[in-house]
Write a protein that holds these residues in place. Sequence first.
Motif, PDB file in Angstrom:
ATOM      1  N   SER A 129       7.340  14.577   4.750  1.00  0.00           N
ATOM      2  CA  SER A 129       8.191  14.540   3.559  1.00  0.00           C
ATOM      3  C   SER A 129       8.291  13.110   3.001  1.00  0.00           C
ATOM      4  O   SER A 129       8.701  12.910   1.868  1.00  0.00           O
ATOM      5  CB  SER A 129       9.595  15.066   3.870  1.00  0.00           C
ATOM      6  N   ARG A 130       7.889  12.118   3.797  1.00  0.00           N
ATOM      7  CA  ARG A 130       7.918  10.722   3.340  1.00  0.00           C
ATOM      8  C   ARG A 130       6.511  10.184   3.125  1.00  0.00           C
ATOM      9  O   ARG A 130       6.232   9.477   2.173  1.00  0.00           O
ATOM     10  CB  ARG A 130       8.641   9.841   4.365  1.00  0.00           C
ATOM     11  N   THR A 131       5.634  10.481   4.061  1.00  0.00           N
ATOM     12  CA  THR A 131       4.261   9.976   3.992  1.00  0.00           C
ATOM     13  C   THR A 131       3.329  10.943   4.711  1.00  0.00           C
ATOM     14  O   THR A 131       3.692  11.492   5.756  1.00  0.00           O
ATOM     15  CB  THR A 131       4.136   8.578   4.643  1.00  0.00           C
ATOM     16  N   GLU A 132       2.155  11.139   4.164  1.00  0.00           N
ATOM     17  CA  GLU A 132       1.194  12.035   4.821  1.00  0.00           C
ATOM     18  C   GLU A 132       0.512  11.343   6.002  1.00  0.00           C
ATOM     19  O   GLU A 132      -0.284  11.948   6.708  1.00  0.00           O
ATOM     20  CB  GLU A 132       0.149  12.539   3.809  1.00  0.00           C
ATOM     21  N   ALA A 133       0.855  10.092   6.262  1.00  0.00           N
ATOM     22  CA  ALA A 133       0.193   9.317   7.319  1.00  0.00           C
ATOM     23  C   ALA A 133       0.569   9.770   8.729  1.00  0.00           C
ATOM     24  O   ALA A 133      -0.225   9.620   9.649  1.00  0.00           O
ATOM     25  CB  ALA A 133       0.506   7.832   7.162  1.00  0.00           C
ATOM     26  N   VAL A 134       1.774  10.317   8.907  1.00  0.00           N
ATOM     27  CA  VAL A 134       2.219  10.705  10.252  1.00  0.00           C
ATOM     28  C   VAL A 134       3.010  12.010  10.222  1.00  0.00           C
ATOM     29  O   VAL A 134       3.548  12.401   9.189  1.00  0.00           O
ATOM     30  CB  VAL A 134       3.126   9.625  10.914  1.00  0.00           C
ATOM     31  N   SER A 135       3.096  12.623  11.385  1.00  0.00           N
ATOM     32  CA  SER A 135       3.959  13.789  11.563  1.00  0.00           C
ATOM     33  C   SER A 135       5.326  13.309  12.022  1.00  0.00           C
ATOM     34  O   SER A 135       5.450  12.229  12.598  1.00  0.00           O
ATOM     35  CB  SER A 135       3.379  14.719  12.624  1.00  0.00           C
ATOM     36  N   ARG A 136       6.315  14.129  11.792  1.00  0.00           N
ATOM     37  CA  ARG A 136       7.672  13.806  12.232  1.00  0.00           C
ATOM     38  C   ARG A 136       7.690  13.674  13.758  1.00  0.00           C
ATOM     39  O   ARG A 136       7.142  14.515  14.463  1.00  0.00           O
ATOM     40  CB  ARG A 136       8.610  14.912  11.766  1.00  0.00           C
ATOM     41  N   ASN A 137       8.323  12.615  14.253  1.00  0.00           N
ATOM     42  CA  ASN A 137       8.425  12.385  15.693  1.00  0.00           C
ATOM     43  C   ASN A 137       9.770  11.718  15.955  1.00  0.00           C
ATOM     44  O   ASN A 137       9.931  10.513  15.759  1.00  0.00           O
ATOM     45  CB  ASN A 137       7.268  11.509  16.174  1.00  0.00           C
ATOM     46  N   MET A 138      10.738  12.527  16.367  1.00  0.00           N
ATOM     47  CA  MET A 138      12.107  12.021  16.532  1.00  0.00           C
ATOM     48  C   MET A 138      12.224  10.963  17.625  1.00  0.00           C
ATOM     49  O   MET A 138      13.000  10.028  17.494  1.00  0.00           O
ATOM     50  CB  MET A 138      13.061  13.191  16.814  1.00  0.00           C
ATOM     51  N   ASN A 139      11.456  11.094  18.709  1.00  0.00           N
ATOM     52  CA  ASN A 139      11.519  10.090  19.773  1.00  0.00           C
ATOM     53  C   ASN A 139      11.032   8.731  19.283  1.00  0.00           C
ATOM     54  O   ASN A 139      11.672   7.703  19.542  1.00  0.00           O
ATOM     55  CB  ASN A 139      10.706  10.538  20.999  1.00  0.00           C
ATOM     56  N   LEU A 140       9.905   8.722  18.586  1.00  0.00           N
ATOM     57  CA  LEU A 140       9.390   7.460  18.045  1.00  0.00           C
ATOM     58  C   LEU A 140      10.323   6.915  16.969  1.00  0.00           C
ATOM     59  O   LEU A 140      10.571   5.709  16.903  1.00  0.00           O
ATOM     60  CB  LEU A 140       7.982   7.649  17.472  1.00  0.00           C
ATOM     61  N   ALA A 141      10.852   7.796  16.129  1.00  0.00           N
ATOM     62  CA  ALA A 141      11.777   7.366  15.076  1.00  0.00           C
ATOM     63  C   ALA A 141      12.990   6.686  15.696  1.00  0.00           C
ATOM     64  O   ALA A 141      13.369   5.584  15.297  1.00  0.00           O
ATOM     65  CB  ALA A 141      12.220   8.564  14.228  1.00  0.00           C
TER      66      ALA A 141
ATOM     67  N   TYR B 108       0.809  -1.220   0.000  1.00  0.00           N
ATOM     68  CA  TYR B 108       0.000   0.000   0.000  1.00  0.00           C
ATOM     69  C   TYR B 108       0.841   1.270   0.000  1.00  0.00           C
ATOM     70  O   TYR B 108       0.352   2.342  -0.314  1.00  0.00           O
ATOM     71  CB  TYR B 108      -0.935   0.031   1.222  1.00  0.00           C
ATOM     72  N   PHE B 109       2.118   1.145   0.360  1.00  0.00           N
ATOM     73  CA  PHE B 109       2.966   2.317   0.538  1.00  0.00           C
ATOM     74  C   PHE B 109       3.542   2.839  -0.767  1.00  0.00           C
ATOM     75  O   PHE B 109       3.962   2.087  -1.630  1.00  0.00           O
ATOM     76  CB  PHE B 109       4.131   1.968   1.483  1.00  0.00           C
ATOM     77  N   SER B 110       3.561   4.157  -0.869  1.00  0.00           N
ATOM     78  CA  SER B 110       4.269   4.804  -1.965  1.00  0.00           C
ATOM     79  C   SER B 110       4.964   6.027  -1.380  1.00  0.00           C
ATOM     80  O   SER B 110       4.304   6.977  -0.971  1.00  0.00           O
ATOM     81  CB  SER B 110       3.300   5.221  -3.062  1.00  0.00           C
ATOM     82  N   SER B 111       6.274   5.954  -1.307  1.00  0.00           N
ATOM     83  CA  SER B 111       7.034   7.034  -0.688  1.00  0.00           C
ATOM     84  C   SER B 111       7.036   8.272  -1.558  1.00  0.00           C
ATOM     85  O   SER B 111       7.013   8.192  -2.784  1.00  0.00           O
ATOM     86  CB  SER B 111       8.471   6.582  -0.440  1.00  0.00           C
ATOM     87  N   LYS B 112       7.129   9.415  -0.903  1.00  0.00           N
ATOM     88  CA  LYS B 112       7.290  10.674  -1.618  1.00  0.00           C
ATOM     89  C   LYS B 112       8.759  10.894  -1.959  1.00  0.00           C
ATOM     90  O   LYS B 112       9.104  11.862  -2.609  1.00  0.00           O
ATOM     91  CB  LYS B 112       6.789  11.826  -0.741  1.00  0.00           C
ATOM     92  N   ARG B 113       9.634   9.997  -1.476  1.00  0.00           N
ATOM     93  CA  ARG B 113      11.069  10.138  -1.692  1.00  0.00           C
ATOM     94  C   ARG B 113      11.559   9.109  -2.704  1.00  0.00           C
ATOM     95  O   ARG B 113      11.286   7.918  -2.584  1.00  0.00           O
ATOM     96  CB  ARG B 113      11.816   9.916  -0.380  1.00  0.00           C
TER      97      ARG B 113
END
Length: 146
Positions: A104-116, A44-49
């Motif tokens: 910048s990669r997917t509209e599914a989530v916001s950037r979250n450095m702790n989770l990343a 299902y995934f299609s990256s914006k990168r």
Amino acid sequence: HQPTYKEVYALLNNASPAEEALNEMRRLADNGDSDAAYMLSRLYFSSKRADDYESQEVKTIKANLNLACDNEKAHQYLKMAVQNDDKNYKALYELGCDYLGGASRTEAVSRNMNLADSCLQAALQYAQDDPLYKEMISAQIKKYRK
């Protein structure tokens, strides 16, 4: 007999009948199969990168299925894969990349450095026997640890 992940995966690869195989893959994921949930997330995934990794097998299956991109669904399947197996380093890696890249990669989530960081550190721990993933995970970690 209920088909196994490997049997359903073979059906997806052969594209015969692809829709039935896709439904079986969904059933496996819903029943706790982490590999099935991970595979669905990639389908299902299609990256914006342009530089995001996509295995040849996933490209082949996508071509056979002609499945519409749904990054929200892809992200949910990634979370399901990790819930079903918290050592699934491929799913942890992709989840970490989602949180690292955010919109910048997917509209599914916001950037979250702790989770990343949490996902990528766990992925690295479990990917010790997979040189390709070990390298990809380390490269992602280096991006934000400069």
